[in-house]
Write a protein that holds these residues in place. Structure first.
Motif, PDB file in Angstrom:
ATOM      1  N   VAL A   8       4.672   7.536  12.271  1.00 36.06           N
ATOM      2  CA  VAL A   8       4.169   8.497  11.290  1.00 36.06           C
ATOM      3  C   VAL A   8       5.212   9.561  10.948  1.00 36.06           C
ATOM      4  O   VAL A   8       5.400   9.901   9.776  1.00 36.06           O
ATOM      5  N   ASP A   9       5.916  10.084  11.945  1.00 34.20           N
ATOM      6  CA  ASP A   9       6.939  11.111  11.674  1.00 34.20           C
ATOM      7  C   ASP A   9       8.100  10.539  10.873  1.00 34.20           C
ATOM      8  O   ASP A   9       8.599  11.167   9.944  1.00 34.20           O
ATOM      9  N   GLU A  12       6.891   9.883   7.236  1.00 36.44           N
ATOM     10  CA  GLU A  12       6.763  11.139   6.485  1.00 36.44           C
ATOM     11  C   GLU A  12       8.138  11.694   6.116  1.00 36.44           C
ATOM     12  O   GLU A  12       8.366  12.076   4.969  1.00 36.44           O
ATOM     13  N   SER A  13       9.049  11.714   7.075  1.00 34.63           N
ATOM     14  CA  SER A  13      10.404  12.229   6.810  1.00 34.63           C
ATOM     15  C   SER A  13      11.110  11.394   5.755  1.00 34.63           C
ATOM     16  O   SER A  13      11.766  11.926   4.865  1.00 34.63           O
ATOM     17  N   GLN A  16       9.534  12.023   2.223  1.00 34.38           N
ATOM     18  CA  GLN A  16       9.861  13.354   1.721  1.00 34.38           C
ATOM     19  C   GLN A  16      11.339  13.482   1.393  1.00 34.38           C
ATOM     20  O   GLN A  16      11.710  14.202   0.468  1.00 34.38           O
ATOM     21  N   TRP A  23       5.255  12.275  -2.092  1.00 33.36           N
ATOM     22  CA  TRP A  23       4.396  12.703  -0.990  1.00 33.36           C
ATOM     23  C   TRP A  23       3.122  13.385  -1.481  1.00 33.36           C
ATOM     24  O   TRP A  23       2.110  13.394  -0.796  1.00 33.36           O
ATOM     25  N   ILE A  26      -0.160  11.706  -1.137  1.00 30.95           N
ATOM     26  CA  ILE A  26      -0.852  11.764   0.158  1.00 30.95           C
ATOM     27  C   ILE A  26      -1.685  13.042   0.230  1.00 30.95           C
ATOM     28  O   ILE A  26      -2.804  13.050   0.706  1.00 30.95           O
ATOM     29  N   GLU A  27      -1.096  14.134  -0.251  1.00 34.05           N
ATOM     30  CA  GLU A  27      -1.739  15.442  -0.094  1.00 34.05           C
ATOM     31  C   GLU A  27      -2.911  15.658  -1.036  1.00 34.05           C
ATOM     32  O   GLU A  27      -3.868  16.346  -0.695  1.00 34.05           O
ATOM     33  N   TRP A  86      -4.125   7.280   3.932  1.00 31.66           N
ATOM     34  CA  TRP A  86      -3.498   8.130   4.961  1.00 31.66           C
ATOM     35  C   TRP A  86      -4.558   8.699   5.910  1.00 31.66           C
ATOM     36  O   TRP A  86      -4.378   8.702   7.127  1.00 31.66           O
TER      37      TRP A  86
END
Length: 198
Positions: A8-9, A12-13, A16, A23, A26-27, A86
């Protein structure tokens, strides 16, 4: 799903860094605009203002499809939006509320009784401790930095007690320590001890 915490990290990195705008899919949930009869608009009918969001959603979906094994992807309960995919991933990893509560209770107890195991090296102790702390943070259990440091310090064997006493003797520096810096100092101390024993 066993790989989820490390995946997951990285995921995400990566997203982004490559395209931060993506991204946003997702938000903020993207809801496909529909005609009066309830069917989705054709691509040519999508309003200009909606096109950027539509493209972000499709890019994010493409990244999901490339990054998540199809067996896992098929089991995620969602309405097809990236935001809900997500959320489904998070819920699948963390479990239902009862399971989360049970896991949190278990991790808190494990933290409270954490200590060095007979025959364990400092490196093994640190690896085990970092894994425990990461699991706690993943489930939303967070503590002050000094609590993490004190627990690790308390778990050390006799050899480590001298090191801790030296660190604690300088109260100002000890109060400013982060867990990462404390671990680095502990590893350096352990290396010095090994050199002296040779």
């Amino acid at each position: 799903m066993e790989d989820y915490p490390s995946w997951v990290d990285k995921f995400e990195s990566y997203v982004q860094a490559v395209n931060y705008d993506t991204w946003e899919a997702i938000e903020v949930e993207y809801i496909i605009s529909r005609n009066e009869n309830g069917t989705s608009h054709r691509l040519s009918q999508i309003l200009e203002a909606d096109k950027a969001r539509f493209i972000r959603e499709k890019k994010m979906m493409n990244l999901f499809q490339q990054s998540i094994k199809s067996k896992i992807f098929q089991r995620l309960q969602n309405n097809g939006s990236c935001h809900l995919i997500w959320e489904a991933l998070l819920n699948k990893d963390r479990g239902n509320p009862d399971m989360r509560k049970s896991n949190m209770t278990l991790l808190k107890k494990e933290f409270d009784i954490f200590t060095m195991v007979k025959g364990e090296s400092v490196a093994q102790l640190i690896n085990r401790y970092c894994h425990l702390v990461n699991e706690m943070k993943r489930l939303g259990i967070d503590k002050e930095e000094y609590v993490y440091i004190d627990k690790l310090a308390d778990s050390l064997s006799d050899d480590g007690e001298t090191f801790v006493m030296i660190q604690q003797s300088n109260l100002i520096n000890y109060a400013r320590l982060t867990l990462a810096r404390f671990i680095k100092k502990l590893e350096a101390h352990e290396l010095e001890i090994r050199k002296k024993r040779k």
